[in-house]
Scaffold this motif. Structure first.
Motif, PDB file in Angstrom:
ATOM      1  N   LEU A  48     -20.921  73.797  64.127  1.00  0.00           N
ATOM      2  CA  LEU A  48     -20.277  73.913  62.824  1.00  0.00           C
ATOM      3  C   LEU A  48     -18.784  73.684  63.026  1.00  0.00           C
ATOM      4  N   PRO A  71     -24.910  75.591  56.612  1.00  0.00           N
ATOM      5  CA  PRO A  71     -23.745  76.454  56.361  1.00  0.00           C
ATOM      6  C   PRO A  71     -23.478  76.606  54.870  1.00  0.00           C
ATOM      7  N   PHE A  82     -24.729  80.844  57.900  1.00  0.00           N
ATOM      8  CA  PHE A  82     -25.486  79.686  58.370  1.00  0.00           C
ATOM      9  C   PHE A  82     -26.709  80.152  59.142  1.00  0.00           C
TER      10      PHE A  82
END
Length: 250
Positions: A48, A71, A82
């Motif tokens: 992420l 997410p 997430f």
């Protein structure tokens, strides 16, 4: 003569207030930084990523996890949730906007948890749970308490729509030239920029409606940003990684 030790504290106090006032005024003049998040895949790693759009700076929010997806920013922009790996399955994680305070809110419950969706007040989450081939929807507070099943006909009804029906941004071809167009409900396409770039997912409007971000599709998946009128169209990533789940921080 007035003793210096009587004057100095007052002078220092006034100076401190003036500095504080100037800082506040300067802060109100400066725009808030705009941040984008997206997932990037490199081999088996799904990270992420958070990007400061104005400066083009990126860093991974999840270096300690090898596979994350879905997410979702909290409505107040303070937290991000997430899916992530946990004990051979999948759990719902939460952390603050810059990667601190990582924790799982569903670790104590059996099954695999997917697709976190925030409460409107950012106090908790809905999610899907798959256990023994049974899929259910649950809600939970951020500290893991008040876990309870919920009944919904279709969980997708809880998921915020990423497509804006009032103003859609589409790739198209008009007057012999490819481009990206803005189509307002009931209106004709307005060319934003001439380009051969197509994109995956839906382009995303910034919270202040001043910018549009998209992930290109084809031989590369890079992030592009433009102003709402199509000006300053630019590529802001160039790492060759497969990207998805593009979102502005609220």
């Amino acid at each position: 003569m007035i003793p210096v030790w009587l004057v100095a504290p007052a002078a220092v106090t006034v100076l401190a207030w003036l500095i504080a006032l100037a800082t506040i005024q300067l802060g109100t003049m400066l725009p808030e930084p705009a941040y984008l998040s997206y997932t990037a895949m490199s081999g088996e790693q799904h990270q992420l990523i958070l990007m400061d759009v104005g400066h083009g700076l990126t860093h991974s929010l999840t270096p300690q996890l090898d596979r994350v997806s879905a997410p979702a920013w909290s409505p107040d922009g303070r937290l991000i949730a997430f899916e992530g790996p946990f004990a051979g399955g999948t759990s719902i994680y939460v952390m603050d906007a810059f990667g601190e305070g990582l924790r799982t809110v569903t670790a104590e419950h059996a099954g695999n948890q997917y697709l976190p969706v925030w409460f409107a007040d950012s106090s908790g989450l809905y999610f899907r749970n798959v256990s023994n081939e049974d899929m259910q929807a649950f809600q939970v507070q951020l500290d893991g308490t008040a876990l309870a099943p919920i009944y919904v006909i279709n969980f997708d009804y809880l998921v915020p729509h990423r497509f804006d029906y009032q103003r859609s941004v589409v790739a198209g071809f008009e007057d012999g030239e490819s481009g990206i167009f803005l189509v307002r409900l009931g209106g004709a396409p307005e060319r934003l920029v001439s380009t051969d770039i197509t994109f995956r997912d839906f382009p995303q409007w910034s919270p202040d409606d001043r910018q549009i971000a998209l992930i290109s599709w084809g031989t590369m998946t890079e992030v592009f940003v433009m102003n709402a009128d199509g000006s300053n169209f630019r590529q802001v990533t160039n790492d060759g990684l497969f990207k998805s789940n593009l979102n502005w921080r609220p």
